[in-house]
Scaffold this active site. Structure first.
Site, PDB file in Angstrom:
ATOM      1  N   GLY A  70       0.777  -1.271  -0.165  1.00 45.48           N
ATOM      2  CA  GLY A  70      -0.086  -0.028  -0.087  1.00 45.48           C
ATOM      3  C   GLY A  70       0.774   1.195   0.194  1.00 45.48           C
ATOM      4  N   ASN A 150      -8.537   4.404   8.014  1.00 45.50           N
ATOM      5  CA  ASN A 150      -8.130   3.245   8.946  1.00 45.50           C
ATOM      6  C   ASN A 150      -8.265   3.272  10.473  1.00 45.50           C
ATOM      7  OD1 ASN A 150      -6.162   5.264   8.058  1.00 45.50           O
ATOM      8  ND2 ASN A 150      -4.959   4.211   9.715  1.00 45.50           N
ATOM      9  N   GLN A 179      -8.084   0.152   2.874  1.00 47.45           N
ATOM     10  CA  GLN A 179      -8.948  -0.240   4.040  1.00 47.45           C
ATOM     11  C   GLN A 179     -10.404  -0.605   3.383  1.00 47.45           C
ATOM     12  OE1 GLN A 179      -8.314  -1.347   6.959  1.00 47.45           O
ATOM     13  NE2 GLN A 179      -6.133  -0.452   7.193  1.00 47.45           N
ATOM     14  N   SER A 199      -3.633  -3.101  -0.838  1.00 46.00           N
ATOM     15  CA  SER A 199      -2.462  -3.852  -0.023  1.00 46.00           C
ATOM     16  C   SER A 199      -3.214  -5.234   0.195  1.00 46.00           C
ATOM     17  CB  SER A 199      -2.215  -3.102   1.148  1.00 46.00           C
ATOM     18  OG  SER A 199      -1.454  -3.816   1.997  1.00 46.00           O
ATOM     19  N   HIS A 201      -1.901  -7.761   2.481  1.00 47.98           N
ATOM     20  CA  HIS A 201      -2.194  -8.087   3.635  1.00 47.98           C
ATOM     21  C   HIS A 201      -3.454  -7.671   4.552  1.00 47.98           C
ATOM     22  CE1 HIS A 201      -0.303  -4.993   6.557  1.00 47.98           C
ATOM     23  NE2 HIS A 201      -0.049  -4.461   5.154  1.00 47.98           N
ATOM     24  N   THR A 237      11.925  -7.422 -10.904  1.00 44.43           N
ATOM     25  CA  THR A 237      11.516  -8.950 -11.316  1.00 44.43           C
ATOM     26  C   THR A 237      10.167  -8.887 -10.102  1.00 44.43           C
ATOM     27  OG1 THR A 237      13.522  -9.842 -11.625  1.00 44.43           O
ATOM     28  CG2 THR A 237      11.757 -11.270 -11.006  1.00 44.43           C
ATOM     29  N   CYS A 326       0.862   2.039  11.749  1.00 42.14           N
ATOM     30  CA  CYS A 326       2.105   2.588  10.969  1.00 42.14           C
ATOM     31  C   CYS A 326       2.486   3.843  11.845  1.00 42.14           C
ATOM     32  CB  CYS A 326       1.460   3.192   9.589  1.00 42.14           C
ATOM     33  SG  CYS A 326       1.298   1.969   8.682  1.00 42.14           S
TER      34      CYS A 326
END
Length: 384
Positions: A70, A150, A179, A199, A201, A237, A326
């Site tokens: 994210g 969030n 979110q 994102s 996760h 990659t 965060c």
């Protein structure tokens, strides 16, 4: 009993997703840029995963670009537009309650000479559309507003913002959907979104993988240069196990999103009703219980420090948070709770509960009992 109610920080990876990722690591481990059979099989997985993400968002397959998560997606959207459009303007509009991966990019751009407008929000976290309309000018090149906050779960009026964006001659509309994706229905085409970040996760996929939707025709500059992967927009990659996992997570959500949303709403209301009936002096932060995102509940327990309550619940095997993961290691008050006008006492006592499809009624009832016990104990201890 272990009860995980910090799903806005991260989610448990689904077994189906883990199995998909292990298969890619053990068997289909080729580089999709290679021209032999292993590379071809990897490329097929890459395309299938991109298609699954696109189906969830309602866009075309080639409008999905994979990233590391994210934060990169938000940085790419904002910086990429700012640099590609700087000849046409230097004005960007955002809100005061965005995630740090948006706000800190804005601060950096201000240092580079960009003009940033930070919109106020009301006591429920909603932006003022009239303020947004007044902020847009001939130099506006980007409007960046999150779909779901969030910390408090406010759902911003995405369709209305998109309409106002049309008044700006050269502006794009970016949505931080991190979110929101997998929790509420999104359709980037009908909602007229130009760029959207997500994102893995946060939606029962792996960490270290994300994506960005970029509408066809949007002028954006890469922020990473190299071998030209991802349509020359995001070199490096491809993280194939992560991409396969994200794609499978999106597929599973797309198949069951209405069922999942209903379950999350049920869990949220069950916990809030229990808190209200069993504990005095509590305050719901943000939107009304019926109007916010289904997975986020933010409540202040007056007379108790949120961090102390968090650790008291941890002793009972219950995991919650006091705000954004965060920002959890910074000794500062939540910028979101300050923006909605909460006093220090309410901010200090705030706890965020965030739910997932794996939570149960039994876990919620256990949490209510634990909260009643711990809050009463901490309040008595404080009065001594």
């Amino acid at each position: 009993m272990e009860v995980y109610l910090d799903n806005s920080a991260t989610t448990k990876v689904r077994k189906e997703v883990i199995d998909k990722m292990v298969d890619v690591m053990e068997n289909e481990y080729g580089n999709p840029s290679s021209v032999h059979l292993k590379g071809y099989k990897a490329e097929k997985i890459l395309l299938e995963s991109r298609r699954n993400v696109a189906k969830l968002l309602g866009c075309e397959t080639d409008e999905i670009i994979f990233t590391s998560g994210g934060t990169e997606s938000n940085n790419f959207a904002i910086r990429g537009i700012a640099y590609s459009m700087k000849r046409l303007g230097n004005h960007i509009v955002t809100s005061k309650i965005e995630h740090p991966s948006v706000l800190n990019v804005m601060k950096q751009l201000e240092e580079e000479g960009y003009d940033i407008t930070y919109l106020d929000v009301d006591n429920r976290g909603n932006i003022d559309l009239d303020e947004l309309e007044g902020a847009i000018n001939d130099k506006t090149i980007l409007i960046s507003i999150m779909a779901v906050n969030n910390e408090i779960g406010t759902i911003e009026p995405i369709e209305d913002i998109a309409k106002l964006k049309e008044k700006a001659k050269n502006a794009y509309f970016h949505v931080d959907g991190i979110q929101a994706v997998g929790k509420i229905e999104l359709d980037v085409k009908s909602q007229k979104i130009d760029l959207l970040s997500l994102s893995g996760h946060k939606m029962h996929g792996p960490k270290g993988i994300g994506a960005i939707y970029i509408k066809r025709g949007v002028k954006i500059k890469p922020i990473l240069y190299g071998g030209g992967q991802e349509g020359n927009l995001r070199s490096g990659t491809e993280n194939m196990p992560g991409i396969a996992g994200l794609g499978d997570a999106c597929r599973l959500i797309k198949e069951n999103i209405h069922e999942y949303e209903s379950k999350l709403i049920h869990l949220k209301k069950r916990l809030y009703d229990g808190i209200k009936s069993e504990i005095s002096d509590v305050h719901l932060n943000g939107p009304d219980i019926d109007s916010g995102a289904p997975q986020i509940l933010n409540v202040s327990f007056l007379g108790v420090r949120g961090e102390v309550l968090l650790h008291a619940l941890e002793e009972k095997g219950i995991y919650v948070s006091t705000g954004s993961a965060c920002s959890s290691h910074k000794n500062t008050e939540s910028h979101v709770l300050k923006a909605i006008g909460l006093s220090h006492e309410y901010i200090e006592g705030a706890i965020r509960f965030s739910f997932s499809i794996f939570n149960t009624d039994e876990e919620i009832d256990y949490t209510i009992d634990a909260l009643k016990d711990k809050v009463n104990f901490l309040r008595k201890y404080k009065r001594r």
